[in-house]
Design an enzyme around this catalytic site. Sequence first.
Site, mmCIF file in Angstrom:
data_model
loop_
_atom_site.group_PDB
_atom_site.id
_atom_site.type_symbol
_atom_site.label_atom_id
_atom_site.label_comp_id
_atom_site.label_asym_id
_atom_site.label_seq_id
_atom_site.Cartn_x
_atom_site.Cartn_y
_atom_site.Cartn_z
ATOM 1 N N TRP A 102 0.834 -1.217 0.000
ATOM 2 C CA TRP A 102 0.000 0.000 0.000
ATOM 3 C C TRP A 102 0.858 1.253 0.000
ATOM 4 C CZ3 TRP A 102 -4.345 -1.101 -1.918
ATOM 5 C CH2 TRP A 102 -5.021 -2.280 -1.608
ATOM 6 N N ASP A 169 -1.682 6.936 5.976
ATOM 7 C CA ASP A 169 -2.717 5.975 5.616
ATOM 8 C C ASP A 169 -2.864 5.054 6.822
ATOM 9 O OD1 ASP A 169 -4.246 3.870 4.705
ATOM 10 O OD2 ASP A 169 -2.857 3.247 3.117
ATOM 11 N N LYS A 193 -11.824 -1.704 7.150
ATOM 12 C CA LYS A 193 -10.961 -2.568 7.952
ATOM 13 C C LYS A 193 -11.330 -2.515 9.445
ATOM 14 C CE LYS A 193 -8.546 -3.369 4.192
ATOM 15 N NZ LYS A 193 -7.539 -2.419 3.727
HETATM 16 C C1 LIG Z 1 -7.045 -1.982 2.354
HETATM 17 C C2 LIG Z 1 -6.008 -0.931 2.357
HETATM 18 C C3 LIG Z 1 -5.957 0.075 1.365
HETATM 19 C C4 LIG Z 1 -6.899 0.104 0.187
HETATM 20 O O1 LIG Z 1 -8.110 0.592 0.542
HETATM 21 P P1 LIG Z 1 -9.267 0.842 -0.537
HETATM 22 O O2 LIG Z 1 -10.288 1.529 0.293
HETATM 23 O O3 LIG Z 1 -9.677 -0.495 -1.062
HETATM 24 O O4 LIG Z 1 -8.727 1.704 -1.619
HETATM 25 C C5 LIG Z 1 -4.992 1.044 1.481
HETATM 26 N N1 LIG Z 1 -4.108 1.046 2.486
HETATM 27 C C6 LIG Z 1 -4.108 0.091 3.441
HETATM 28 C C7 LIG Z 1 -3.110 0.141 4.535
HETATM 29 C C8 LIG Z 1 -5.055 -0.925 3.403
HETATM 30 O O5 LIG Z 1 -5.073 -1.874 4.344
#
Ligand SMILES: *Cc1c(COP(=O)(O)O)cnc(C)c1O
Length: 357
Positions: A102, A169, A193
């Site tokens: 990511w 993020d 998540k």
């Molecule tokens: C799941 C995840 C993403 C992607 O998220 P989307 O909402 O599907 O774009 C980005 N960063 C991390 C750390 C993730 O676990």
Amino acid sequence: MAHIHNYSAGPCILPAEVLEQASQAVKSWDDHGLSLVEMSHRSKAFVETMDECRALTKELLDLPDRFEILYLQGGASLGFLTAAMNFLPEGGQAAYADTGTWSAKAIKEAKHAGHVNVVTSSKDSNYDHIPTVGEVDAQNAFLHITTNNTIFGTQYADMPTSNVPLVADMSSDILSRTFDAEPFALIYGGVQKNMGPAGAVMYAVDTEKLGATGRDIPSYLDLNVHLGKDSMFNTPPVFSVYATMLTLRWLKAKGGVAAIQKENEAKSALLYAEIDRNALFSGHAQTDSRSHMNVTFRLNDDSHAAHFDAAWNAADISGLKGHRSVGGYRASMYNALPLSSVEVLVNVMREFERTHG
Ligand SMILES: *Cc1c(COP(=O)(O)O)cnc(C)c1O
């Protein structure tokens, strides 16, 4: 519904009472006489839902006053670009820590907005640890981090100290532990998540640092446009926002982030202790970088895989297969996963050692 121990990495387990209430609202929402998903997002009931969702987020994250919350679409994947467009000045540069898949995607998208300096990386060891970040050149507008690396099972034990503002993020560890938000300019994460059903991405924006890039930003990517409309610039993902609000109420009633952090630490301690004790398994992440949310491990002898898979399937465990870039297994243990589910997994591992060791 059969009781499944849900270790899915995302979308993933949510509190049963949230699913109960949210599904009821899809049929008929409180006393409104309509379904949640067939009512205007401009209705008083939904505006109140969005307001409560934003206020609870700020409260539970214990954010300073200068932060404002948005719930938008596009997931964290659009967040990668949005973050850079809003905080990387025209012609400027930003520092990025490369700690997993990511992070690498965040870096790729930020390059659409300006110059990216990858200041640290653990790619050479298949992202098995969080590399240290030294002082970054003050020319960088911010340092971008991925606080928890969902695929590799690593997490910053403590947020890095930084001489430039942090942009993070936090998709897969948001609201799982307390942290000091003071050094951050932006925190974002897909809700699917730890916060709610897929469909929304949360932004916590430092309004004092926003709007200083000198760019002409397309409307949907401009966080100032969304703030000016109280997160209602266009139709929000109403179901995702409503169920997220319910999850936030659930978390608050449980005692908030500090309380859930204790539970999360107890769950991960139990599973890591078994991985370390059990002669048949080993962990992927280096000890000091281990994630409390996503625990990655493997069998020392791959020829046992079919039998181990049958054993955990028979115990009603679901979603334990590792991501293809790591292999082995990944136990995702988000806020809603009870300790009792971890006990079931640990018992399966013990029994497996007894029969196959
Ligand atoms: C799941 C995840 C993403 C992607 O998220 P989307 O909402 O599907 O774009 C980005 N960063 C991390 C750390 C993730 O676990």
